[in-house]
Design a protein around this motif. Sequence first.
Motif, mmCIF file in Angstrom:
data_model
loop_
_atom_site.group_PDB
_atom_site.id
_atom_site.type_symbol
_atom_site.label_atom_id
_atom_site.label_comp_id
_atom_site.label_asym_id
_atom_site.label_seq_id
_atom_site.Cartn_x
_atom_site.Cartn_y
_atom_site.Cartn_z
ATOM 1 N N ASP A 141 -3.712 -11.733 -2.629
ATOM 2 C CA ASP A 141 -3.764 -10.748 -3.710
ATOM 3 C C ASP A 141 -2.398 -10.511 -4.340
ATOM 4 O OD1 ASP A 141 -6.453 -10.434 -3.204
ATOM 5 O OD2 ASP A 141 -6.208 -8.565 -2.069
ATOM 6 N N ASN A 142 -1.327 -10.671 -3.553
ATOM 7 C CA ASN A 142 0.031 -10.381 -4.017
ATOM 8 C C ASN A 142 0.856 -11.636 -4.296
ATOM 9 O OD1 ASN A 142 0.234 -7.417 -3.982
ATOM 10 N ND2 ASN A 142 -0.326 -7.671 -1.838
ATOM 11 N N ASN A 143 0.184 -12.715 -4.680
ATOM 12 C CA ASN A 143 0.855 -13.958 -5.080
ATOM 13 C C ASN A 143 1.836 -14.468 -4.027
ATOM 14 O OD1 ASN A 143 -0.451 -14.083 -7.617
ATOM 15 N ND2 ASN A 143 0.961 -12.522 -8.384
ATOM 16 N N MET A 144 1.448 -14.371 -2.766
ATOM 17 C CA MET A 144 2.212 -14.906 -1.635
ATOM 18 C C MET A 144 3.536 -14.169 -1.417
ATOM 19 S SD MET A 144 1.467 -18.967 -2.230
ATOM 20 C CE MET A 144 2.461 -19.481 -0.850
ATOM 21 N N LYS A 145 3.695 -12.987 -1.957
ATOM 22 C CA LYS A 145 4.939 -12.236 -1.833
ATOM 23 C C LYS A 145 4.839 -11.251 -0.675
ATOM 24 C CE LYS A 145 6.077 -12.915 -6.600
ATOM 25 N NZ LYS A 145 6.284 -12.336 -7.897
ATOM 26 N N VAL A 146 5.831 -11.314 0.213
ATOM 27 C CA VAL A 146 5.800 -10.531 1.441
ATOM 28 C C VAL A 146 6.058 -9.042 1.174
ATOM 29 C CG1 VAL A 146 6.954 -10.166 3.659
ATOM 30 C CG2 VAL A 146 6.427 -12.481 2.903
ATOM 31 N N VAL A 147 7.060 -8.730 0.375
ATOM 32 C CA VAL A 147 7.436 -7.322 0.170
ATOM 33 C C VAL A 147 6.305 -6.508 -0.468
ATOM 34 C CG1 VAL A 147 9.073 -5.758 -0.955
ATOM 35 C CG2 VAL A 147 9.903 -7.815 0.217
ATOM 36 N N PRO A 148 5.675 -6.983 -1.565
ATOM 37 C CA PRO A 148 4.540 -6.211 -2.103
ATOM 38 C C PRO A 148 3.386 -6.090 -1.108
ATOM 39 C CG PRO A 148 5.308 -7.795 -3.728
ATOM 40 C CD PRO A 148 6.021 -8.106 -2.449
ATOM 41 N N THR A 149 3.169 -7.134 -0.309
ATOM 42 C CA THR A 149 2.123 -7.084 0.716
ATOM 43 C C THR A 149 2.452 -6.006 1.739
ATOM 44 O OG1 THR A 149 1.589 -9.421 0.422
ATOM 45 C CG2 THR A 149 0.943 -8.415 2.511
ATOM 46 N N ALA A 150 3.703 -5.965 2.158
ATOM 47 C CA ALA A 150 4.140 -4.969 3.140
ATOM 48 C C ALA A 150 3.981 -3.553 2.583
ATOM 49 C CB ALA A 150 5.591 -5.227 3.537
ATOM 50 N N ARG A 151 4.376 -3.366 1.335
ATOM 51 C CA ARG A 151 4.245 -2.036 0.716
ATOM 52 C C ARG A 151 2.785 -1.604 0.644
ATOM 53 N NH1 ARG A 151 8.334 -3.290 -4.049
ATOM 54 N NH2 ARG A 151 10.266 -2.875 -2.937
ATOM 55 N N GLU A 152 1.931 -2.527 0.235
ATOM 56 C CA GLU A 152 0.508 -2.204 0.093
ATOM 57 C C GLU A 152 -0.130 -1.862 1.439
ATOM 58 O OE1 GLU A 152 -3.406 -4.468 -1.582
ATOM 59 O OE2 GLU A 152 -1.520 -4.774 -2.658
ATOM 60 N N MET A 153 0.332 -2.533 2.496
ATOM 61 C CA MET A 153 -0.252 -2.312 3.819
ATOM 62 C C MET A 153 0.498 -1.245 4.620
ATOM 63 S SD MET A 153 -1.280 -6.152 4.979
ATOM 64 C CE MET A 153 -2.270 -5.542 6.352
ATOM 65 N N HIS A 154 1.579 -0.719 4.057
ATOM 66 C CA HIS A 154 2.399 0.310 4.708
ATOM 67 C C HIS A 154 3.045 -0.200 5.997
ATOM 68 C CE1 HIS A 154 0.846 3.115 1.780
ATOM 69 N NE2 HIS A 154 -0.390 2.748 2.102
ATOM 70 N N TYR A 155 3.548 -1.438 5.933
ATOM 71 C CA TYR A 155 4.302 -2.047 7.029
ATOM 72 C C TYR A 155 5.670 -2.445 6.495
ATOM 73 C CZ TYR A 155 0.000 -2.686 9.762
ATOM 74 O OH TYR A 155 -1.145 -2.482 10.469
ATOM 75 N N SER A 156 6.601 -2.719 7.414
ATOM 76 C CA SER A 156 7.885 -3.252 6.982
ATOM 77 C C SER A 156 7.725 -4.742 6.692
ATOM 78 C CB SER A 156 8.948 -3.051 8.061
ATOM 79 O OG SER A 156 8.678 -3.883 9.179
ATOM 80 N N HIS A 157 8.605 -5.271 5.851
ATOM 81 C CA HIS A 157 8.499 -6.692 5.533
ATOM 82 C C HIS A 157 8.825 -7.540 6.753
ATOM 83 C CE1 HIS A 157 12.892 -7.263 5.047
ATOM 84 N NE2 HIS A 157 12.841 -6.023 4.597
ATOM 85 N N GLU A 158 9.651 -7.025 7.672
ATOM 86 C CA GLU A 158 9.930 -7.752 8.916
ATOM 87 C C GLU A 158 8.671 -7.872 9.773
ATOM 88 O OE1 GLU A 158 11.817 -5.050 8.096
ATOM 89 O OE2 GLU A 158 13.832 -5.832 7.735
ATOM 90 N N ASN A 159 7.877 -6.815 9.787
ATOM 91 C CA ASN A 159 6.628 -6.820 10.546
ATOM 92 C C ASN A 159 5.676 -7.875 9.981
ATOM 93 O OD1 ASN A 159 3.962 -6.132 11.483
ATOM 94 N ND2 ASN A 159 4.774 -4.147 12.107
ATOM 95 N N ILE A 160 5.562 -7.919 8.657
ATOM 96 C CA ILE A 160 4.697 -8.910 8.009
ATOM 97 C C ILE A 160 5.188 -10.317 8.315
ATOM 98 C CG2 ILE A 160 3.826 -9.783 5.803
ATOM 99 C CD1 ILE A 160 2.611 -7.071 6.594
ATOM 100 N N ARG A 161 6.505 -10.531 8.235
ATOM 101 C CA ARG A 161 7.060 -11.853 8.532
ATOM 102 C C ARG A 161 6.794 -12.254 9.980
ATOM 103 N NH1 ARG A 161 11.420 -10.275 4.726
ATOM 104 N NH2 ARG A 161 11.051 -11.587 2.903
ATOM 105 N N GLY A 162 6.844 -11.287 10.887
ATOM 106 C CA GLY A 162 6.523 -11.569 12.282
ATOM 107 C C GLY A 162 5.086 -12.020 12.449
ATOM 108 N N HIS A 163 4.177 -11.356 11.747
ATOM 109 C CA HIS A 163 2.769 -11.760 11.790
ATOM 110 C C HIS A 163 2.587 -13.151 11.176
ATOM 111 C CE1 HIS A 163 0.661 -8.304 13.459
ATOM 112 N NE2 HIS A 163 1.456 -7.514 12.746
ATOM 113 N N ILE A 164 3.304 -13.428 10.091
ATOM 114 C CA ILE A 164 3.224 -14.749 9.465
ATOM 115 C C ILE A 164 3.671 -15.818 10.454
ATOM 116 C CG2 ILE A 164 4.296 -16.222 7.704
ATOM 117 C CD1 ILE A 164 4.197 -13.756 5.837
ATOM 118 N N TYR A 165 4.755 -15.543 11.179
ATOM 119 C CA TYR A 165 5.255 -16.489 12.184
ATOM 120 C C TYR A 165 4.199 -16.739 13.257
ATOM 121 C CZ TYR A 165 7.879 -18.275 16.163
ATOM 122 O OH TYR A 165 8.289 -19.016 17.236
ATOM 123 N N ARG A 166 3.560 -15.664 13.734
ATOM 124 C CA ARG A 166 2.548 -15.806 14.783
ATOM 125 C C ARG A 166 1.297 -16.524 14.271
ATOM 126 N NH1 ARG A 166 5.142 -11.072 16.114
ATOM 127 N NH2 ARG A 166 3.777 -9.671 14.979
#
Length: 66
Positions: free
Chosen positions: A14-39
């Motif tokens: 939904d956010n054109n593969m962008k981590v920061v807007p995804t993190a904002r929308e989900m109310h997580y930090s971008h580091e948290n999202i990147r950690g999930h992406i890694y896993r």
Amino acid sequence: MTEIQKEIILKLCDNNMKVVPTAREMHYSHENIRGHIYRIKKKTGLDPRCFYDLIKLREMVLAERG
């Protein structure tokens, strides 16, 4: 994959593969999202930061949800 990881995949689409807007929308930090992406990449062998892999992951998530 966990439910959160499945949601991250759909939100990345939904956010054109962008981590920061995804993190904002989900109310997580971008580091948290990147950690999930890694896993996700480690578990599936597919990188959500690569367009074609993200599409495959999205199809997997939608197929599971029916």
